[in-house]
Design a protein around this motif. Structure first.
Motif, PDB file in Angstrom:
ATOM      1  N   SER A  52       0.823  -1.213   0.000  1.00 36.55           N
ATOM      2  CA  SER A  52       0.000   0.000   0.000  1.00 36.55           C
ATOM      3  C   SER A  52       0.859   1.265   0.000  1.00 36.55           C
ATOM      4  CB  SER A  52      -0.915   0.017   1.224  1.00 36.55           C
ATOM      5  OG  SER A  52      -1.820  -1.056   1.210  1.00 36.55           O
ATOM      6  N   ILE A  56      -1.614   5.566   3.194  1.00 32.44           N
ATOM      7  CA  ILE A  56      -2.667   4.648   3.629  1.00 32.44           C
ATOM      8  C   ILE A  56      -2.178   3.774   4.782  1.00 32.44           C
ATOM      9  CG2 ILE A  56      -4.041   2.653   2.940  1.00 32.44           C
ATOM     10  CD1 ILE A  56      -5.201   5.259   1.958  1.00 32.44           C
ATOM     11  N   THR A 141      -5.769  -5.643   5.160  1.00 34.63           N
ATOM     12  CA  THR A 141      -5.148  -4.928   4.048  1.00 34.63           C
ATOM     13  C   THR A 141      -5.656  -5.403   2.690  1.00 34.63           C
ATOM     14  OG1 THR A 141      -3.272  -6.462   4.039  1.00 34.63           O
ATOM     15  CG2 THR A 141      -3.080  -4.488   5.404  1.00 34.63           C
ATOM     16  N   PRO A 164     -11.070  -2.209   4.590  1.00 32.23           N
ATOM     17  CA  PRO A 164     -11.765  -1.704   3.400  1.00 32.23           C
ATOM     18  C   PRO A 164     -12.963  -2.592   3.089  1.00 32.23           C
ATOM     19  CG  PRO A 164      -9.431  -2.225   2.957  1.00 32.23           C
ATOM     20  CD  PRO A 164      -9.804  -2.877   4.238  1.00 32.23           C
ATOM     21  N   GLN A 172     -14.975   0.826  -2.708  1.00 36.14           N
ATOM     22  CA  GLN A 172     -14.494   0.529  -1.364  1.00 36.14           C
ATOM     23  C   GLN A 172     -14.467   1.767  -0.468  1.00 36.14           C
ATOM     24  OE1 GLN A 172     -10.667  -1.346  -1.591  1.00 36.14           O
ATOM     25  NE2 GLN A 172     -11.460  -3.217  -2.515  1.00 36.14           N
ATOM     26  N   LYS A 173     -14.824   1.545   0.791  1.00 36.41           N
ATOM     27  CA  LYS A 173     -14.706   2.564   1.829  1.00 36.41           C
ATOM     28  C   LYS A 173     -13.856   1.995   2.956  1.00 36.41           C
ATOM     29  CE  LYS A 173     -17.673   5.441  -0.114  1.00 36.41           C
ATOM     30  NZ  LYS A 173     -17.257   6.765  -0.643  1.00 36.41           N
ATOM     31  N   LEU A 174     -13.038   2.825   3.548  1.00 32.48           N
ATOM     32  CA  LEU A 174     -12.265   2.398   4.706  1.00 32.48           C
ATOM     33  C   LEU A 174     -13.173   2.510   5.933  1.00 32.48           C
ATOM     34  CD1 LEU A 174      -9.482   1.414   5.610  1.00 32.48           C
ATOM     35  CD2 LEU A 174      -8.899   3.795   6.109  1.00 32.48           C
ATOM     36  N   VAL A 192     -11.191   4.200  -0.590  1.00 33.00           N
ATOM     37  CA  VAL A 192      -9.880   3.583  -0.773  1.00 33.00           C
ATOM     38  C   VAL A 192      -9.975   2.571  -1.912  1.00 33.00           C
ATOM     39  CG1 VAL A 192      -9.007   3.862   1.594  1.00 33.00           C
ATOM     40  CG2 VAL A 192     -10.452   1.895   1.039  1.00 33.00           C
ATOM     41  N   PHE A 194      -8.235  -1.274  -2.582  1.00 30.79           N
ATOM     42  CA  PHE A 194      -7.360  -2.365  -2.173  1.00 30.79           C
ATOM     43  C   PHE A 194      -7.600  -3.580  -3.056  1.00 30.79           C
ATOM     44  CE2 PHE A 194      -6.893   0.172   1.568  1.00 30.79           C
ATOM     45  CZ  PHE A 194      -5.723  -0.249   2.201  1.00 30.79           C
TER      46      PHE A 194
END
Length: 205
Positions: A52, A56, A141, A164, A172-174, A192, A194
């Motif tokens: 990453s 982040i 992650t 995520p 995607q949202k964290l 985000v 990932f």
């Protein structure tokens, strides 16, 4: 890297900033990518996976509120960089990776760097590590369609989980999950992107 990419974008925890300064990111990328190791971008590490971007890594670490002596579960060892940052903060890190070449490469890296507070395991990360639960924090992650229930179950009370979540990389949202007093609350920390979280409680293998 720390001053321009991380601190300038709002990460304030002095311990996190110092950990990001101390862990040599170039040791966690392929030799051909060493010149790009400190760029503000994710980098490929093989097997369709990435390390990453530094910001982040720092943001997710700050959200966990890591203190020395904490037990942290990481899902998705990858290169091992995130685990090394957590260990630098004084945590004992239990990290799970499902891809064999990445697992063995990371395990060797931990041994070579004498990072003995990191405990790696080859397994389905969406199942967590029940034998070592509960964990003060859980960090994932990779992105999946939901928060895997086993990870919430294995979270201590109080405890924090950062993951995520989304139906695809573009969505995607964290998510910050906080367990306290028997209650579980979630907070959307922003968009985000990932790699996919694969396993029994993620996307299909």
């Amino acid at each position: 890297m720390v001053r321009e990419q991380i601190e300038a974008r709002g990460v304030r925890d002095p311990g996190v900033l110092e950990a990001m300064r101390q862990v040599p990111r170039h040791l966690f990328v392929e030799p051909a990518l060493v010149p790009k190791a400190y760029m503000d971008a994710p980098l490929p590490i093989g097997e369709g996976q990435t390390i990453s971007q530094p910001y982040i890594v720092a943001l997710m670490t700050e959200l966990l509120q890591v203190k020395p002596g904490m037990k942290i579960l990481e899902i998705g060892t990858g290169s091992g960089y995130q685990a090394a940052v957590l260990a630098q903060l004084g945590a004992t890190v239990y990290t799970v990776e499902r891809i064999k070449p990445l697992f063995f490469a990371a395990r060797k890296r931990f041994m070579d760097m004498r990072l003995f507070s990191i405990k790696p395991k080859l397994d389905d990360g969406t199942l967590g590590w029940p034998e070592e639960a509960p964990f003060d924090g859980v960090l994932v992650t990779a992105g999946g369609p939901q928060v895997p229930p086993p990870l919430v179950d294995q979270l201590a009370d109080p405890g924090r989980l950062v993951i995520p979540v989304g139906e695809g990389r573009r969505d995607q949202k964290l998510i910050l999950v906080e367990k306290s007093g028997g209650r579980v609350a979630t907070t959307d920390m922003g968009g985000v992107a990932f790699v996919d979280l694969v396993g029994a409680h993620g996307w299909g293998a």
